[in-house]
Scaffold this active site. Structure first.
Site, PDB file in Angstrom:
ATOM      1  N   ALA A  60      -3.511   0.877   7.041  1.00 21.82           N
ATOM      2  CA  ALA A  60      -3.580   2.321   6.806  1.00 21.82           C
ATOM      3  C   ALA A  60      -2.694   2.729   5.633  1.00 21.82           C
ATOM      4  CB  ALA A  60      -3.160   3.068   8.069  1.00 21.82           C
ATOM      5  N   TYR A  61      -1.528   2.119   5.541  1.00 29.83           N
ATOM      6  CA  TYR A  61      -0.623   2.425   4.425  1.00 29.83           C
ATOM      7  C   TYR A  61      -1.260   2.024   3.100  1.00 29.83           C
ATOM      8  CZ  TYR A  61       3.517   2.083   1.418  1.00 29.83           C
ATOM      9  OH  TYR A  61       4.417   2.205   0.390  1.00 29.83           O
ATOM     10  N   VAL A  62      -1.825   0.827   3.054  1.00 32.91           N
ATOM     11  CA  VAL A  62      -2.469   0.350   1.834  1.00 32.91           C
ATOM     12  C   VAL A  62      -3.653   1.244   1.459  1.00 32.91           C
ATOM     13  CG1 VAL A  62      -3.900  -1.513   0.921  1.00 32.91           C
ATOM     14  CG2 VAL A  62      -1.693  -2.032   1.940  1.00 32.91           C
ATOM     15  N   SER A 106      -3.912   4.387   1.932  1.00 33.86           N
ATOM     16  CA  SER A 106      -3.388   5.596   1.307  1.00 33.86           C
ATOM     17  C   SER A 106      -2.932   5.330  -0.122  1.00 33.86           C
ATOM     18  CB  SER A 106      -2.240   6.182   2.142  1.00 33.86           C
ATOM     19  OG  SER A 106      -1.063   5.401   2.070  1.00 33.86           O
ATOM     20  N   LYS A 107      -2.351   4.155  -0.358  1.00 36.61           N
ATOM     21  CA  LYS A 107      -1.857   3.843  -1.694  1.00 36.61           C
ATOM     22  C   LYS A 107      -2.981   3.441  -2.649  1.00 36.61           C
ATOM     23  CE  LYS A 107       2.506   4.737  -1.233  1.00 36.61           C
ATOM     24  NZ  LYS A 107       3.118   5.840  -2.010  1.00 36.61           N
TER      25      LYS A 107
END
Length: 252
Positions: A160-162, A164-165
């Protein structure tokens, strides 16, 4: 060795607004740009004492700095922050958007509330800051966003973090092209494993050591390593535009 701010700006002193500037990589960026002679708007979300201490550090060394607060995903908050920097320091030449959150979980078990939180700060926040920067940064200026090298390394639990990035990277590349003729560069810095509280939180020594050993230079990055890349893009790196710079010590 410090770099000289770009001569492309007609203004006697360059002004930078750094979101998430009160700690971690943001703090190192503030310190590096202050050393290069920039006046600083130091943005914080909640840690006023850290931002105020950094303002004192800059001003005690003879520089100019103010603290501004707000939720990067709230356009009204960020309009006030941009207005405060412009009013107090005379304009804005560089916007460095380091503000972000990282919540890790396997995709199959991710709490969707955490996905929404990262979307709000990392995607919407970057969009809000970039939209304002596109209209406020002076000619000869720079917009610098933050991604992550994990968009290429695909570590488990970072899905999920990736995501967003990856959105930040795409936004960066499009904005660089939309600002054709404005004489404003737009780039993203994608750090590898860097010794910040955000990165180290929840990791045991063995995990940290394994990540450090994966870097050809044999160590974690330091916030100052990343700040050097930002200083280049903010000042002399005028021919670098519409790029994602992987500042990660060679991590594959």
């Amino acid at each position: 060795m410090t770099s000289t701010p770009s001569s492309a700006s007609p203004h006697s002193q360059r002004v930078a607004l750094v979101t998430g500037g009160s700690g971690g990589i943001g703090k190192a960026v503030v310190q590096r740009l202050a050393a290069d002679g920039y006046a600083l708007g130091i943005h914080f979300a909640s840690n006023r004492s850290a931002a105020d201490a950094l303002v004192r550090e800059v001003t005690d060394a003879g520089g100019q700095a103010i603290a501004v607060s707000g939720d990067v995903g709230d356009e009204a908050d960020m309009i006030r922050a941009f207005d405060a920097v412009t009013h107090s320091l005379g304009g804005i030449d560089v916007v460095v958007n380091t503000a972000g959150i990282m919540l890790l979980s396997p995709i199959a078990t991710l709490d969707l509330a955490d996905l929404d939180r990262m979307h709000h700060t990392n995607i919407r926040g970057t969009f809000v800051v970039n939209q304002l920067a596109a209209n406020r940064v002076r000619r000869g200026g720079a917009i610098i966003n933050f991604s992550t090298s994990v968009t290429r390394t695909q570590f488990p639990a970072y899905g999920a973090y990736v995501a967003s990035k990856a959105a930040v990277e795409s936004l960066t590349l499009v904005l660089a092209r939309e600002l054709q003729g404005a004489d404003i560069t737009v780039n993203a810095v994608a750090p590898g494993p860097t010794a910040t509280p955000l990165f180290l939180d929840g990791k045991d020594e063995a995990t940290v050591a394994k990540l450090a050993s994966a870097v050809p230079l044999g160590r974690l990055g330091e916030p100052e390593d990343i700040a050097e890349t930002v200083a280049f893009l903010a000042g002399p790196g005028r021919w670098v535009n519409g790029q994602v710079i992987f500042a990660n010590g060679g991590l594959a």
